[in-house]
Enzyme design. Structure first.
Site, PDB file in Angstrom:
ATOM      1  CG  ASP A   8      -2.206   0.783   1.006  1.00 46.94           C
ATOM      2  OD1 ASP A   8      -2.332   1.475  -0.029  1.00 46.94           O
ATOM      3  OD2 ASP A   8      -3.080   0.745   1.890  1.00 46.94           O
ATOM      4  CD  GLU A  10      -3.157   5.235   1.616  1.00 46.64           C
ATOM      5  OE1 GLU A  10      -4.091   5.607   0.901  1.00 46.64           O
ATOM      6  OE2 GLU A  10      -2.690   4.068   1.583  1.00 46.64           O
ATOM      7  CG  HIS A  60      -2.215   3.689  -3.095  1.00 49.99           C
ATOM      8  ND1 HIS A  60      -2.903   4.117  -1.982  1.00 49.99           N
ATOM      9  CD2 HIS A  60      -2.071   4.782  -3.891  1.00 49.99           C
ATOM     10  CE1 HIS A  60      -3.139   5.405  -2.083  1.00 49.99           C
ATOM     11  NE2 HIS A  60      -2.664   5.843  -3.237  1.00 49.99           N
ATOM     12  CG  HIS A 104      -3.580   2.917   5.851  1.00 50.15           C
ATOM     13  ND1 HIS A 104      -4.871   2.655   6.242  1.00 50.15           N
ATOM     14  CD2 HIS A 104      -3.516   2.586   4.527  1.00 50.15           C
ATOM     15  CE1 HIS A 104      -5.569   2.207   5.209  1.00 50.15           C
ATOM     16  NE2 HIS A 104      -4.764   2.149   4.152  1.00 50.15           N
ATOM     17  CG  HIS A 115      -8.099   5.080   4.291  1.00 48.59           C
ATOM     18  ND1 HIS A 115      -6.760   5.396   4.226  1.00 48.59           N
ATOM     19  CD2 HIS A 115      -8.331   4.235   3.261  1.00 48.59           C
ATOM     20  CE1 HIS A 115      -6.202   4.779   3.205  1.00 48.59           C
ATOM     21  NE2 HIS A 115      -7.131   4.055   2.603  1.00 48.59           N
ATOM     22  CD  GLU A 133      -7.186  -0.064   3.212  1.00 53.66           C
ATOM     23  OE1 GLU A 133      -6.000  -0.171   2.825  1.00 53.66           O
ATOM     24  OE2 GLU A 133      -7.838   0.993   3.087  1.00 53.66           O
TER      25      GLU A 133
END
Length: 274
Positions: A8, A10, A60, A104, A115, A133
């Site tokens: 990912d 972030e 992502h 994240h 998020h 996630e």
């Protein structure tokens, strides 16, 4: 060892706000380079530790961020969108372990750019377990009996991983100050840390057990706005909890729950706020 790596953005070193992770913004292109280099640190360390195969999944946004021309030449890259299993596309029982980098924290927790899939989700639950996630992807890996050996990201992502998965290795590349600020290592220092922690995780793979999902899991998604819940509730088989923005789906297994989550969040994103 055959290793799966989900990347990912972030949680990558030095990235702190939307200008780093949005392809339309000025910081994005340099962020792609840092992201790709960070993936390479994991891949190189894995091959140095004797891995026979490394499969990397770009996880992502539109999932075409990693610069394939900069990746370790022996890497296999899964790239692009749409993927039936999104951030864990290609993961199956042929893998001996998985590593998540650039991850994240889930939406309701403190963390850099925290998020859960979309900004319209406040909480997601598998039965009574709150997941983002990271947790949802780990459950899919557990369905295939694949342990998550390491998570790299900010301190909040590391904390979340440690709460879910005993004995997991973490690599903290930045400490959250707020959702859009952090105290970060430099890419060079983070690269050294990630290589060391990857090697440690692979050597200690036997102490980490897969996060086994429950049979017939109940998926519950709490949206931030009633309109989002209405859209999500259009998916057949769902039900909205009266008086809330929670939409539930009774699944036959975690794979069905995961795809239901993808459909529900895609529908919810159609909500407008005017």
């Amino acid at each position: 060892m055959k290793l799966y790596v989900s990347v990912d953005m972030e949680g990558i070193t030095g990235l702190v706000d939307h200008t780093h992770v949005d392809s339309d913004k000025h910081n994005y292109e340099r962020s792609r380079i840092i992201m790709t280099d960070e993936a390479n640190h994991v891949i190189t360390a894995a091959f140095d530790e004797g891995a026979s195969e490394v499969v990397v999944n770009d996880s992502h946004s539109k999932m075409n961020n990693l610069l394939i021309e900069r990746l370790h030449p022996e890497t296999q890259l899964i790239t692009g969108d749409v993927k039936p299993f999104s951030m864990v596309q290609g993961l199956d029982d042929s893998f001996d372990g998985a590593i998540f980098i650039g991850y994240h924290a889930r939406a309701a927790l403190k963390g850099v750019m925290s998020h859960s899939m979309i900004f319209g989700v406040r909480n997601m639950f598998i039965n009574d377990v709150a997941v983002g996630e990271l947790g949802f992807n780990a459950y899919v890996a557990g369905f295939y009996d694949v342990p998550i050996l390491m998570v790299a990201g900010d301190d909040s992502a590391a904390f979340e991983a440690e709460q879910l998965i005993p004995n997991i290795t973490t690599a903290i590349v930045k400490e959250s100050i707020s959702r859009s600020a952090a105290k970060s290592l430099t890419p060079a220092k983070a690269g050294q840390l990630i290589r060391e922690r990857t090697a440690f995780a692979i050597k200690n793979n036997a102490v980490v057990k897969p996060l086994t999902p429950p049979d017939r899991p109940l998926l519950s998604i709490e949206f931030t706005n009633y309109g989002e819940a209405e859209w999500a509730n259009l998916m057949p088989g769902t039900e909205m909890v009266p008086g809330t923005t929670i939409v539930r789906f009774q699944s036959k297994n975690i794979l069905e729950a995961y795809q239901a989550m993808l459909v529900m969040t895609e529908l919810a994103m159609r909500t407008t706020f005017c």
